[in-house]
Design an enzyme around this catalytic site. Structure first.
Site, mmCIF file in Angstrom:
data_model
loop_
_atom_site.group_PDB
_atom_site.id
_atom_site.type_symbol
_atom_site.label_atom_id
_atom_site.label_comp_id
_atom_site.label_asym_id
_atom_site.label_seq_id
_atom_site.Cartn_x
_atom_site.Cartn_y
_atom_site.Cartn_z
ATOM 1 C CG ASP A 86 -2.071 1.330 1.232
ATOM 2 O OD1 ASP A 86 -3.133 0.950 0.073
ATOM 3 O OD2 ASP A 86 -2.261 2.138 2.113
ATOM 4 C CB THR A 87 1.921 3.165 -2.300
ATOM 5 O OG1 THR A 87 2.257 2.181 -2.729
ATOM 6 C CG2 THR A 87 2.609 5.732 -2.662
#
Length: 212
Positions: A86-87
């Protein structure tokens, strides 16, 4: 690095074509393990009050991996390691997620213009009963942006579905004055940290073929 992994591929629990491309670049065969609409994957990305960007992205990644492990079990799929990532983009301590619409994208980009922000990408790998995790943190400075430049970028459709309303590998590269850290991490999958996790888990890599 082990060359005796018992699995011919890993599962990638991500819709991001960029993450799939980066795994290809690492030479890691993979199959997609995607959520169905009834899983409401977006609900996992809700920010908790007072949560720091660093804590947020690691918590969300762990939740996504939990969901992917359960999804794998429900579907009775062949065994294999499962990778999630996840970013998030943060300006100071404000988390800038995926824009809801053009106005939201415009607001985010106007805030990022002429300033330095941080990009946090967390990765987590489930291999049997073992879980490995890592975090990449990078800094990106945008040049000042005119309203016309922001509107033109939004009109191209690139901001949508991307944290912070931009993609470093696209037209927004022209906005970036300076960056430090991991370019691939800013894209969504830090290759150095991912390779380290795969090595720690004994998963072979270096043979570039995609199975999905």
């Amino acid at each position: 690095m082990s060359d005796s992994s018992p699995f011919p591929f890993i599962y990638l629990a991500s819709q991001s074509p960029r993450r799939a491309q980066l795994l290809d670049q690492l030479g890691v065969p993979h199959r997609l393990l995607l959520a169905t609409p009834d899983e409401d994957a977006e609900a996992l990305e809700t920010v908790q009050p007072g949560e720091s960007p660093r804590d947020y992205v690691q918590r969300v990644t762990a939740l996504k991996l939990d969901a992917a492990v359960a999804r794998h079990a429900r579907r009775s799929l062949a065994g294999g390691p499962i990778l999630c990532a996840d970013t998030t983009v943060a300006l100071d301590l404000d988390i800038l997620g995926k824009p809801q619409d053009a106005d939201d994208a415009r607001r985010m980009l106007a805030r990022l213009a002429g300033r330095t922000h941080s990009v946090f990408t967390a990765i987590a790998l489930q291999n049997g009963s073992q879980r490995h995790a890592a975090l990449s943190v990078s800094d990106v400075r945008f040049a000042p942006l005119s309203p016309a430049a922001i509107d033109a970028y939004i009109a191209g459709g690139e901001p949508f579905g991307k944290a912070g309303a931009y993609g470093v590998q696209g037209a927004a590269a022209a906005f970036i004055e300076h960056m430090s850290g991991s370019y691939s991490g800013i894209m969504g999958l830090p290759m150095f940290e991912t390779a380290q996790l795969l090595d720690r888990a004994g998963i072979a890599r270096g043979y570039a073929c995609k199975t999905s």
